[in-house]
Motif scaffolding. Structure first.
Motif, PDB file in Angstrom:
ATOM      1  N   ARG A   1      52.165   1.600  10.800  1.00 56.19           N
ATOM      2  CA  ARG A   1      51.300   2.737  10.457  1.00 56.19           C
ATOM      3  C   ARG A   1      50.991   3.506  11.730  1.00 56.19           C
ATOM      4  N   LEU A   2      50.609   4.747  11.528  1.00 55.06           N
ATOM      5  CA  LEU A   2      50.211   5.567  12.668  1.00 55.06           C
ATOM      6  C   LEU A   2      48.825   5.153  13.132  1.00 55.06           C
ATOM      7  N   THR A   3      48.631   5.160  14.419  1.00 54.59           N
ATOM      8  CA  THR A   3      47.303   4.961  14.994  1.00 54.59           C
ATOM      9  C   THR A   3      46.538   6.277  14.869  1.00 54.59           C
ATOM     10  N   ASP A   4      45.306   6.291  15.289  1.00 60.94           N
ATOM     11  CA  ASP A   4      44.549   7.543  15.303  1.00 60.94           C
ATOM     12  C   ASP A   4      45.253   8.580  16.181  1.00 60.94           C
ATOM     13  N   LEU A   5      45.816   8.117  17.300  1.00 61.18           N
ATOM     14  CA  LEU A   5      46.555   9.022  18.183  1.00 61.18           C
ATOM     15  C   LEU A   5      47.763   9.605  17.451  1.00 61.18           C
ATOM     16  N   GLY A   6      48.479   8.766  16.731  1.00 57.64           N
ATOM     17  CA  GLY A   6      49.618   9.242  15.950  1.00 57.64           C
ATOM     18  C   GLY A   6      49.193  10.207  14.863  1.00 57.64           C
ATOM     19  N   GLN A   7      48.083   9.906  14.204  1.00 60.39           N
ATOM     20  CA  GLN A   7      47.568  10.798  13.158  1.00 60.39           C
ATOM     21  C   GLN A   7      47.159  12.156  13.731  1.00 60.39           C
ATOM     22  N   SER A   8      46.790  12.170  15.004  1.00 63.25           N
ATOM     23  CA  SER A   8      46.374  13.435  15.617  1.00 63.25           C
ATOM     24  C   SER A   8      47.545  14.405  15.756  1.00 63.25           C
ATOM     25  N   LEU A   9      48.776  13.922  15.549  1.00 59.85           N
ATOM     26  CA  LEU A   9      49.953  14.801  15.572  1.00 59.85           C
ATOM     27  C   LEU A   9      50.132  15.568  14.259  1.00 59.85           C
ATOM     28  N   ARG A  10      49.375  15.222  13.239  1.00 55.85           N
ATOM     29  CA  ARG A  10      49.519  15.859  11.922  1.00 55.85           C
ATOM     30  C   ARG A  10      49.514  17.390  12.001  1.00 55.85           C
ATOM     31  N   PRO A  11      48.534  18.023  12.642  1.00 58.85           N
ATOM     32  CA  PRO A  11      48.568  19.494  12.685  1.00 58.85           C
ATOM     33  C   PRO A  11      49.741  20.040  13.496  1.00 58.85           C
ATOM     34  N   VAL A  12      50.166  19.300  14.513  1.00 53.98           N
ATOM     35  CA  VAL A  12      51.311  19.725  15.323  1.00 53.98           C
ATOM     36  C   VAL A  12      52.564  19.738  14.460  1.00 53.98           C
ATOM     37  N   LEU A  13      52.807  18.637  13.747  1.00 52.89           N
ATOM     38  CA  LEU A  13      54.002  18.553  12.904  1.00 52.89           C
ATOM     39  C   LEU A  13      53.932  19.535  11.738  1.00 52.89           C
ATOM     40  N   ARG A  14      52.738  19.765  11.210  1.00 50.72           N
ATOM     41  CA  ARG A  14      52.580  20.749  10.135  1.00 50.72           C
ATOM     42  C   ARG A  14      52.966  22.144  10.648  1.00 50.72           C
ATOM     43  N   THR A  15      52.567  22.464  11.863  1.00 53.82           N
ATOM     44  CA  THR A  15      52.912  23.758  12.450  1.00 53.82           C
ATOM     45  C   THR A  15      54.412  23.871  12.708  1.00 53.82           C
ATOM     46  N   VAL A  16      55.018  22.815  13.239  1.00 55.90           N
ATOM     47  CA  VAL A  16      56.464  22.824  13.475  1.00 55.90           C
ATOM     48  C   VAL A  16      57.209  22.957  12.151  1.00 55.90           C
ATOM     49  N   ASP A  17      56.763  22.231  11.136  1.00 55.91           N
ATOM     50  CA  ASP A  17      57.399  22.305   9.817  1.00 55.91           C
ATOM     51  C   ASP A  17      57.313  23.721   9.260  1.00 55.91           C
ATOM     52  N   SER A  18      56.159  24.326   9.350  1.00 55.20           N
ATOM     53  CA  SER A  18      55.980  25.689   8.857  1.00 55.20           C
ATOM     54  C   SER A  18      56.884  26.667   9.598  1.00 55.20           C
ATOM     55  N   TRP A  19      56.940  26.552  10.918  1.00 55.97           N
ATOM     56  CA  TRP A  19      57.801  27.423  11.724  1.00 55.97           C
ATOM     57  C   TRP A  19      59.265  27.227  11.348  1.00 55.97           C
ATOM     58  N   ALA A  20      59.684  25.967  11.211  1.00 51.51           N
ATOM     59  CA  ALA A  20      61.083  25.679  10.893  1.00 51.51           C
ATOM     60  C   ALA A  20      61.465  26.241   9.528  1.00 51.51           C
ATOM     61  N   ARG A  21      60.593  26.088   8.548  1.00 49.25           N
ATOM     62  CA  ARG A  21      60.887  26.614   7.206  1.00 49.25           C
ATOM     63  C   ARG A  21      60.967  28.140   7.221  1.00 49.25           C
ATOM     64  N   ARG A  22      60.135  28.752   8.031  1.00 50.30           N
ATOM     65  CA  ARG A  22      60.105  30.217   8.099  1.00 50.30           C
ATOM     66  C   ARG A  22      61.251  30.769   8.932  1.00 50.30           C
ATOM     67  N   GLU A  23      61.501  30.175  10.089  1.00 49.77           N
ATOM     68  CA  GLU A  23      62.437  30.749  11.050  1.00 49.77           C
ATOM     69  C   GLU A  23      63.844  30.158  11.008  1.00 49.77           C
ATOM     70  N   LEU A  24      63.967  28.918  10.563  1.00 46.33           N
ATOM     71  CA  LEU A  24      65.269  28.265  10.581  1.00 46.33           C
ATOM     72  C   LEU A  24      65.809  28.025   9.178  1.00 46.33           C
ATOM     73  N   ASN A  25      65.222  28.651   8.211  1.00 43.98           N
ATOM     74  CA  ASN A  25      65.652  28.490   6.828  1.00 43.98           C
ATOM     75  C   ASN A  25      67.131  28.822   6.699  1.00 43.98           C
ATOM     76  N   GLY A  26      67.904  27.875   6.222  1.00 45.36           N
ATOM     77  CA  GLY A  26      69.329  28.101   6.034  1.00 45.36           C
ATOM     78  C   GLY A  26      70.181  27.740   7.228  1.00 45.36           C
ATOM     79  N   VAL A  27      69.577  27.417   8.376  1.00 43.68           N
ATOM     80  CA  VAL A  27      70.361  27.028   9.544  1.00 43.68           C
ATOM     81  C   VAL A  27      70.723  25.562   9.401  1.00 43.68           C
ATOM     82  N   LYS A  28      72.002  25.259   9.519  1.00 40.81           N
ATOM     83  CA  LYS A  28      72.478  23.889   9.393  1.00 40.81           C
ATOM     84  C   LYS A  28      72.582  23.257  10.784  1.00 40.81           C
TER      85      LYS A  28
END
Length: 115
Positions: A81-108
């Motif tokens: 399981r993620l520690t509290d430190l690992g859980q603190s990455l949640r907003p970072v990964l959410r932002t990266v995911d959002s950027w990737a879906r918006r900017e890299l959509n369709g890139v293989k």
């Protein structure tokens, strides 16, 4: 005219290399859903080998992002399981995911040079 000097930040570089290492982000993201056993992670991350998953879990555990839990059983069961430190990455990964879906959509994979 010369380019401005970049402010090299060792903590930033360490963080980027840690979460940007192949499969690390996928492992962290899989654990965002909660505690998982090794085989569940292996099945849930297509393409990762058991050797690489073991390496990434150890690295993330050494960095304090993942905790290894041992249920002495019988039978002995190990989960992660993620520690509290690992859980603190949640907003970072959410932002990266959002950027990737918006900017890299369709890139293989392998098409990065076209981006």
């Amino acid at each position: 005219m010369t380019a401005p000097a970049l402010d090299y930040s060792a903590p930033f570089q360490h963080a980027i290399e840690l979460i940007g290492k192949r499969w690390s982000g996928a492992v962290i993201r899989a654990l965002m859903g909660g505690t998982c056993r090794f085989n569940h992670l292996l099945a849930g991350i297509p393409g990762i080998s058991d050797r690489v998953l073991t390496e990434r879990l150890r690295e993330l555990e050494n960095e304090g992002l993942v905790e290894r839990l041992v249920d002495p059983g019988p039978p002995v069961r190990v989960s992660y399981r993620l520690t509290d430190l690992g859980q603190s990455l949640r907003p970072v990964l959410r932002t990266v995911d959002s950027w990737a879906r918006r900017e890299l959509n369709g890139v293989k994979p392998g098409d990065e040079a076209a981006v």
